[in-house]
Design an enzyme around this catalytic site. Structure first.
Site, mmCIF file in Angstrom:
data_model
loop_
_atom_site.group_PDB
_atom_site.id
_atom_site.type_symbol
_atom_site.label_atom_id
_atom_site.label_comp_id
_atom_site.label_asym_id
_atom_site.label_seq_id
_atom_site.Cartn_x
_atom_site.Cartn_y
_atom_site.Cartn_z
ATOM 1 N N HIS A 20 0.830 -1.213 0.000
ATOM 2 C CA HIS A 20 0.000 0.000 0.000
ATOM 3 C C HIS A 20 0.864 1.263 0.000
ATOM 4 O O HIS A 20 0.486 2.295 0.562
ATOM 5 C CB HIS A 20 -0.996 -0.003 1.173
ATOM 6 C CG HIS A 20 -2.112 -0.976 0.959
ATOM 7 N ND1 HIS A 20 -3.203 -0.691 0.171
ATOM 8 C CD2 HIS A 20 -2.272 -2.255 1.378
ATOM 9 C CE1 HIS A 20 -4.000 -1.749 0.141
ATOM 10 N NE2 HIS A 20 -3.456 -2.724 0.853
ATOM 11 N N ASP A 22 2.552 1.952 -3.155
ATOM 12 C CA ASP A 22 2.746 2.357 -4.566
ATOM 13 C C ASP A 22 1.920 3.588 -4.936
ATOM 14 O O ASP A 22 2.433 4.526 -5.546
ATOM 15 C CB ASP A 22 2.495 1.183 -5.546
ATOM 16 C CG ASP A 22 1.116 0.557 -5.504
ATOM 17 O OD1 ASP A 22 0.344 0.840 -4.560
ATOM 18 O OD2 ASP A 22 0.804 -0.229 -6.427
ATOM 19 N N GLY A 106 -7.588 -13.456 -7.778
ATOM 20 C CA GLY A 106 -8.034 -12.703 -6.604
ATOM 21 C C GLY A 106 -7.360 -13.163 -5.327
ATOM 22 O O GLY A 106 -7.945 -13.109 -4.247
ATOM 23 N N LEU A 109 -1.682 -12.532 -5.731
ATOM 24 C CA LEU A 109 -0.467 -12.834 -6.500
ATOM 25 C C LEU A 109 -0.514 -12.176 -7.873
ATOM 26 O O LEU A 109 0.265 -12.489 -8.757
ATOM 27 C CB LEU A 109 -0.288 -14.356 -6.649
ATOM 28 C CG LEU A 109 -0.102 -15.121 -5.343
ATOM 29 C CD1 LEU A 109 -0.051 -16.622 -5.598
ATOM 30 C CD2 LEU A 109 1.166 -14.675 -4.627
ATOM 31 N N SER A 110 -1.456 -11.250 -8.030
ATOM 32 C CA SER A 110 -1.460 -10.403 -9.214
ATOM 33 C C SER A 110 -1.906 -11.080 -10.494
ATOM 34 O O SER A 110 -1.332 -10.871 -11.558
ATOM 35 C CB SER A 110 -0.031 -9.920 -9.411
ATOM 36 O OG SER A 110 -0.009 -8.596 -9.571
ATOM 37 N N GLU A 145 -7.632 -1.172 -14.964
ATOM 38 C CA GLU A 145 -8.071 -1.412 -13.577
ATOM 39 C C GLU A 145 -8.998 -0.293 -13.101
ATOM 40 O O GLU A 145 -10.055 -0.544 -12.520
ATOM 41 C CB GLU A 145 -6.854 -1.461 -12.630
ATOM 42 C CG GLU A 145 -5.909 -2.620 -12.890
ATOM 43 C CD GLU A 145 -6.364 -3.919 -12.254
ATOM 44 O OE1 GLU A 145 -7.355 -3.923 -11.518
ATOM 45 O OE2 GLU A 145 -5.717 -4.946 -12.521
ATOM 46 N N ASP A 157 1.951 -4.109 -9.354
ATOM 47 C CA ASP A 157 1.803 -5.442 -9.944
ATOM 48 C C ASP A 157 2.297 -5.464 -11.386
ATOM 49 O O ASP A 157 3.005 -6.380 -11.808
ATOM 50 C CB ASP A 157 0.334 -5.876 -9.904
ATOM 51 C CG ASP A 157 -0.258 -5.778 -8.510
ATOM 52 O OD1 ASP A 157 0.529 -5.657 -7.555
ATOM 53 O OD2 ASP A 157 -1.484 -5.810 -8.384
ATOM 54 N N TYR A 207 -10.273 -1.754 -0.687
ATOM 55 C CA TYR A 207 -9.018 -1.196 -1.220
ATOM 56 C C TYR A 207 -9.211 0.278 -1.602
ATOM 57 O O TYR A 207 -8.412 1.143 -1.233
ATOM 58 C CB TYR A 207 -8.587 -2.016 -2.441
ATOM 59 C CG TYR A 207 -7.278 -1.575 -3.052
ATOM 60 C CD1 TYR A 207 -6.100 -2.254 -2.782
ATOM 61 C CD2 TYR A 207 -7.208 -0.469 -3.902
ATOM 62 C CE1 TYR A 207 -4.900 -1.851 -3.338
ATOM 63 C CE2 TYR A 207 -6.018 -0.056 -4.457
ATOM 64 C CZ TYR A 207 -4.870 -0.754 -4.175
ATOM 65 O OH TYR A 207 -3.686 -0.347 -4.726
HETATM 66 C C1 GLA Z 1 -2.764 -4.577 -4.995
HETATM 67 C C2 GLA Z 1 -2.658 -3.444 -5.994
HETATM 68 C C3 GLA Z 1 -1.267 -2.814 -5.985
HETATM 69 C C4 GLA Z 1 -0.824 -2.447 -4.571
HETATM 70 C C5 GLA Z 1 -1.073 -3.606 -3.599
HETATM 71 C C6 GLA Z 1 -0.821 -3.225 -2.178
HETATM 72 O O1 GLA Z 1 -1.941 -5.639 -5.368
HETATM 73 O O2 GLA Z 1 -2.934 -3.913 -7.295
HETATM 74 O O3 GLA Z 1 -1.245 -1.677 -6.825
HETATM 75 O O4 GLA Z 1 -1.438 -1.272 -4.130
HETATM 76 O O5 GLA Z 1 -2.399 -4.110 -3.703
HETATM 77 O O6 GLA Z 1 0.516 -2.963 -1.979
#
Ligand code: GLA
Length: 348
Positions: A20, A22, A106, A109-110, A145, A157, A207
């Site tokens: 949190h 970025d 979800g 792990l992006s 996004e 990510d 978020y």
């Molecule tokens: C998710 C978001 C990122 C980042 C993280 C928390 O993965 O996609 O941009 O903010 O949460 O660090």
């Protein structure tokens, strides 16, 4: 001449530390992992996209230039990517897109960024166009996004997926966009991830509320981002904004402390920092859940010197740093830094 068929792969990521931060122009230390999303694109001679999500047994079809947000899920990403590429004056050719993934969706792990990046690289290669620089491509994906999916996420990510390097974590400074590889040498220690079983969608997870709270803190303090925060300012913020801002400030410090710990091969200190990051995400940033806490406890019971939630929170995977000889809990799997997103050779 444009290719007839190409295959692109984009990895997911693990964020070692720096959560949190970025979207607050802060610091993070992610690395790309081996799991990811593969997109095989075959040109057709029309203006249509046919997308097939193998893992789900689902399909979608639409005309280029006529993308509309679908009822959600993976289709929104495909439509958003083609529309945002066209809006950025990048060529998109009609094609069949076969999508296959090895990252749980979800789960922190992006999987979303890997899907966006793999789609972009496949479509650009199909049109025989050199991809824009990583930062520009990451921003394009982040518009998907924000404007299509409704998650106000940062660039962590996508940059990790695009810039990943074997054996290296990436120290990313989101204020300057500088990305420095950091050797991740753990000797006999292991990094594993363990699924909390609770999955999320950041468009609705809380978020966006955290992002709004950070913006409110900046407004109250008359600073442009929390990177400009001086801890003496915290007393001027009402709860819970003071806690959110404090997390971001201290998390940035922990990223550089982790870089130093890695440089001096002090893995025990790295574990301490991971634990401190988790405690802060739970207590100050309030993004943990009972399922995540139970997963952290399982890793600690297995001997982890450090364990923390990764990604946006509200569920997802937990990262554990295990000392030599420790046996990971059932269901945990090893993660190590792998190469970033790329177009694969036909022989791959
Ligand atoms: C998710 C978001 C990122 C980042 C993280 C928390 O993965 O996609 O941009 O903010 O949460 O660090």
């Amino acid at each position: 001449m444009a290719a007839e068929r190409v295959t692109a792969f984009a990895p997911g990521r693990v964020n070692l530390i720096g959560e949190h931060t970025d979207y607050n122009e802060g610091l993070a230390l992610p690395f790309a992992i081996d799991a990811g999303v593969t997109v095989r694109a075959t040109a057709t001679n029309d203006r249509r996209i046919e997308a097939l999500a193998f893992d789900l047994g689902e399909r979608d079809g639409f005309l280029l230039g006529e993308e509309v947000p679908s009822p959600g899920g993976w289709r929104t990403f495909v439509r958003g990517v083609t529309a945002e590429m066209a809006a950025a004056d990048l060529p998109v050719v009609g094609s069949v897109l076969e999508i296959q993934g090895t990252i749980p969706r979800g789960a922190g792990l992006s999987s979303s960024a890997a899907l966006e990046v793999a789609l972009c690289l496949a479509l650009l290669a199909l049109a025989d166009v050199t991809p824009p620089p990583a930062l520009a491509l990451a921003r394009l994906c982040s518009r998907v996004e924000h404007d299509w999916v409704g998650a106000q996420t940062g660039l962590l990510d996508q940059l990790a997926s695009l810039c990943g390097r074997a054996d290296k974590a990436l120290r990313i400074d989101f204020r300057t966009s500088a990305i420095e590889p950091v050797a991740l040498e753990l000797g006999e220690w292991r990094l594993v991830t363990l699924d909390s079983g609770e999955h999320h969608r950041h468009a609705v997870s809380g978020y966006n509320d955290r992002r709004r709270e950070c913006a409110e803190a900046c407004e109250a303090l008359e600073i442009t981002s929390l990177r400009d925060l001086d801890p003496a300012m915290l007393a001027r913020l009402p709860a819970p904004l003071d806690a959110r801002a404090r997390h971001v400030f201290e998390e940035n410090e922990r990223v550089d402390a982790a870089v130093s710990a890695l440089a001096s091969h002090d893995i025990v200190e790295l574990g301490r920092l991971l634990n401190a990051s988790h405690a802060s995400l739970r207590d100050l940033y309030a993004v943990s859940t009972p399922a995540v806490e139970a997963t952290v406890e399982r890793l600690r019971a297995a001997g982890a010197a450090g364990a923390r939630m990764i990604g946006g929170g509200f569920g997802g995977h937990v990262l554990g740093l295990l000392p030599p000889g420790a046996i990971p809990p059932p269901g945990a799997y090893d993660v190590r830094p792998g190469q970033g997103a790329r177009v694969l050779d036909p022989s791959d």
